[in-house]
Scaffold this active site. Structure first.
Site, mmCIF file in Angstrom:
data_model
loop_
_atom_site.group_PDB
_atom_site.id
_atom_site.type_symbol
_atom_site.label_atom_id
_atom_site.label_comp_id
_atom_site.label_asym_id
_atom_site.label_seq_id
_atom_site.Cartn_x
_atom_site.Cartn_y
_atom_site.Cartn_z
ATOM 1 N N GLU B 50 0.938 -1.351 0.217
ATOM 2 C CA GLU B 50 -0.086 0.123 0.427
ATOM 3 C C GLU B 50 0.356 0.926 -0.352
ATOM 4 O O GLU B 50 2.143 1.252 0.910
ATOM 5 C CB GLU B 50 -0.329 -0.053 0.934
ATOM 6 C CG GLU B 50 -1.827 -0.155 1.517
ATOM 7 C CD GLU B 50 -2.876 -0.545 2.689
ATOM 8 O OE1 GLU B 50 -2.693 0.635 3.357
ATOM 9 O OE2 GLU B 50 -3.729 -1.178 2.530
ATOM 10 N N ASP B 61 -6.487 9.831 9.405
ATOM 11 C CA ASP B 61 -5.498 9.173 10.007
ATOM 12 C C ASP B 61 -4.565 9.837 11.140
ATOM 13 O O ASP B 61 -4.816 10.699 11.776
ATOM 14 C CB ASP B 61 -4.053 9.112 9.118
ATOM 15 C CG ASP B 61 -4.004 8.428 7.937
ATOM 16 O OD1 ASP B 61 -4.224 6.674 8.031
ATOM 17 O OD2 ASP B 61 -4.140 9.149 6.835
#
Lengths: 408, 282
Positions: B50, B61
């Site tokens: 990823e 995040d």
């Protein structure tokens, strides 16, 4: 344009569609973790907005706690000084807590209670929305955490202290530019981690659906009152509406009741900061392009790579790189004109208003005043302007002293 | 023809093991170091990569990945350079699937169609766009599918039984199960709860077609990888790798000479969690 579609009546007041879109703007651009919660808020809001007991409780608080209706004031000396259009001010700076933000804070906390939520979070830039949220959280005995950029905490100390006096926790955000957009990122992160018990009271007509529409509905009380008041005073509708715009809650709150009156022009005044040409401004419509941030698709200040850039304005409340999605749509459809005023023009307008009317406006509506000062002299004396005096300037005296080179 | 991603998940089944998906942010801590790290990940044991597309406002995040994003942007990373990085990687590796992960705005700025075309051309296999839920993802999902790339859907602890079909409908590649209601790099959910959630997703997939399941958020060690791949087909490690990068920066934020070896060693140690272990199979 999408508003030409057959399923959209010839009205500017029926948006958004079922998925929260105003034309190509708005929507629900959030992480999957938040989606079920957003859908819950939407469902609860759809039920509350037509529940007479909810509306009654809100009206009661607006009247007895906030002090509504706010006056529509004829600014006689300012009108004479400018020598043209007749200027009225919608005096939402006289509300409890000193700005229009309390209107949507009351509505949202009542919804939070209805949903059984026990913890309140909010983001704030200038601190007005934070103060309004801390106020209603205290009034209903709910713990409240306000996320605020570290830079804003520094320049809005009085409001930070007010929030703490009201029992709220003010949590500084150091990431990114340490201003309002970062506070909103942090509030969303907190919400993702506390979805069960927490309600997020958003401070403007932005964020994922249903927030833009919900906050607009709560703020529209200003326009509905103003409409009634001007009909009472002048026997007719105004010719022009003027409001400052960051996210756009006070602007849509004044405009919405008039959007289907084609003879009423509307001007939203973005913060041009040090000048649009310098790049140091907060004018998302004038200087931005469509993108996705904070749950909605709208105009955003960004670079060629799609990175969000820092906004600048002397007014912390306008210092945001985006704008509510309904405004993006109203701009593209041409119904509302988006103009701008610089820091300096706002400061000049502030001082003129203080001396002529005995009103210290907040720096945010000083931008609206700056546009009124520009347009009024060239208009006939029977041209009626309503500007939204959406906040008072007490919170800004330190910033203003600094800008004027005065030491307090 | 079977896609690179399908082939890779098929190979986990054949080898009777779980897969390791590693996350790094493209351009962290600088474009050159990041490209060299990317090239070394497959040999270190990363089965699928990823690659984060840095964004100024990564709202889902936690601090570790936020900081990595800002480091990359500060070092001049752009979406165009991220795509170039994949193109360079593909010259030497035609087998390891690459998933680009990030937020929608940089792709809008690039132009959705132009981005899809370029990503497909350089050999990207899938996309994860955190702020594009099923309700809004059609404008990317359809052109991506037409270009042979999977738009990977996320399921979370808040995705209840009523909503799950919506997430599974039109899903492609694999389902990424976000194991905690929170941001990246924070707490870890109890394995039994994750087992239950994954079982519910597998059951629901009987109607929409089976896809592999990957689980992520809060996975930090080989033991975690081993535990979570008992019920999932693959485990995703992100923040822990990004922290390892951060631990090998000097005071000015520049990569120390030890960075590449340290991070690849760490990935290698994580990959041990996907291999049979003599002492726990007795």
């Amino acid at each position: 344009m999408t508003q030409d579609r057959a399923n959209r009546p010839n009205s500017f007041r029926t948006g958004p569609d079922d998925d929260g879109h105003f034309g190509r703007f708005g929507g629900r651009y959030v992480a999957e973790t938040l989606m079920p919660l957003i859908l819950d808020v939407e469902k609860a809001w759809a039920a509350a907005r037509i529940d007479p007991s909810f509306l009654e409780e809100m009206d009661d608080l607006l009247r007895h706690y906030v002090g509504r209706p706010s006056p529509l004031y004829y600014a006689e000396r300012l009108t004479e000084h400018l020598g043209g259009a007749k200027i009225y001010m919608k005096r939402d700076e006289l509300n409890h807590t000193g700005a229009h933000k309390i209107n949507h804070a009351i509505g949202q906390i009542l919804l939070a209670r209805r949903m059984g939520k026990t913890r309140i979070i909010a983001e704030t830039g200038a601190g007005q929305h934070g103060v309004a949220t801390a106020t209603v959280a205290a009034r209903f005995g709910l713990p409240c955490t306000v996320f605020m950029g570290a830079k804003d905490i520094e320049r809005q100390k009085p409001n930070v202290f007010r929030m703490r006096l009201l029992g709220a926790e003010v949590r500084p955000c150091h990431s990114g530019s340490a201003t309002l957009k970062d506070a909103m990122n942090e509030a969303l992160r907190d919400w993702v981690a506390h979805v069960e018990d927490t309600f997020y009271v958003i401070g403007t007509v932005a964020g994922p659906h249903p927030y833009p529409e919900m906050v607009r509905t709560f703020q529209s009380v200003m326009g509905h009152e103003a409409r009634e008041q001007i009909l009472d005073r002048e026997g007719r509708l105004p010719d022009s509406l003027v409001a400052c715009i960051g996210g756009g809650s006070n602007a849509i709150g004044l405009f919405h009741a008039f959007l289907d009156d084609p003879d009423v022009a509307a001007y939203a005044v973005e913060a041009a900061g040090k000048g649009l040409e310098t790049g140091e401004h907060a004018a998302a419509i004038a200087g931005g392009k469509p993108g996705v941030l904070h749950g909605n698709r709208t105009y955003l200040l960004q670079d060629d790579d799609g990175q969000i850039t820092e906004a600048h304005s002397i007014s912390a409340g306008l210092d945001y790189p985006g704008i509510g999605p309904e405004h993006a749509w109203l701009s593209e459809s041409g119904r509302v004109s988006y103009v701008s005023a610089t820091d300096q023009e706002a400061l000049d307008a502030f001082q003129l208003c203080a001396r002529l009317e005995g009103i210290l406006p907040a720096l945010e509506p000083s931008h609206a005043l700056a546009h009124v000062i520009r347009m009024a002299p060239d208009l006939p004396k029977d041209h009626l302007i309503i500007m939204n005096m959406c906040g008072r300037g007490d919170k800004d005296i330190f910033t203003i002293a600094d800008a004027l080179g005065v030491e307090l | 023809m079977k896609s690179r991603l399908d082939q890779r998940f098929q190979s986990f089944k054949e080898q009777k093991r779980g897969g390791l998906i590693t996350f790094i942010t493209a351009g962290d801590p600088d474009p050159d170091t990041s490209a060299r790290l990317l090239a070394r990940l497959p040999a270190a044991g990363a089965d699928i990569i990823e690659l984060g597309m840095p964004f100024s406002d990564p709202m889902a995040d936690g601090p570790a990945i936020q900081e990595s994003s800002l480091r990359a942007l500060k070092a001049g990373m752009t979406l165009r350079k991220t795509l170039k990085m994949v193109e360079d990687f593909r010259r030497n590796d035609q087998d390891t699937p690459i998933i680009l992960m990030g937020y929608f705005n940089p792709i809008m700025a690039f132009g959705v169609d132009a981005f899809i075309a370029e990503a497909a051309r350089v050999g990207v296999d899938g996309l994860i766009l955190v702020d594009l839920p099923p309700e809004e993802d059609r404008e990317v999902r359809e052109p991506a599918a037409a270009a042979g790339m999977a738009l990977i859907r996320l399921a979370t602890p808040t995705t209840d039984a009523g909503r799950l079909p919506r997430v599974l409908e039109n899903a492609a590649g694999f389902i990424y199960y976000v194991s905690i209601a929170g941001i990246t790099g924070t707490a870890q959910a109890k394995p039994e709860i994750i087992d239950e959630a994954l079982a519910a997703i597998r059951a629901a997939m009987h109607k929409t077609g089976n896809l592999p399941l990957a689980v992520g958020f809060g996975i930090k060690t080989a033991d975690d990888v081993r535990r979570f791949t008992q019920s999932a087909d693959a485990a995703v490690v992100g923040s822990a790798i990004v922290q390892e990068i951060k631990a090998h920066l000097d005071e000015e934020g520049r990569a120390k000479a030890t960075l590449l070896d340290a991070v690849t060693d760490f990935v290698h140690s994580l990959a041990m969690g996907t291999r049979p272990q003599a002492d726990d199979r007795s």
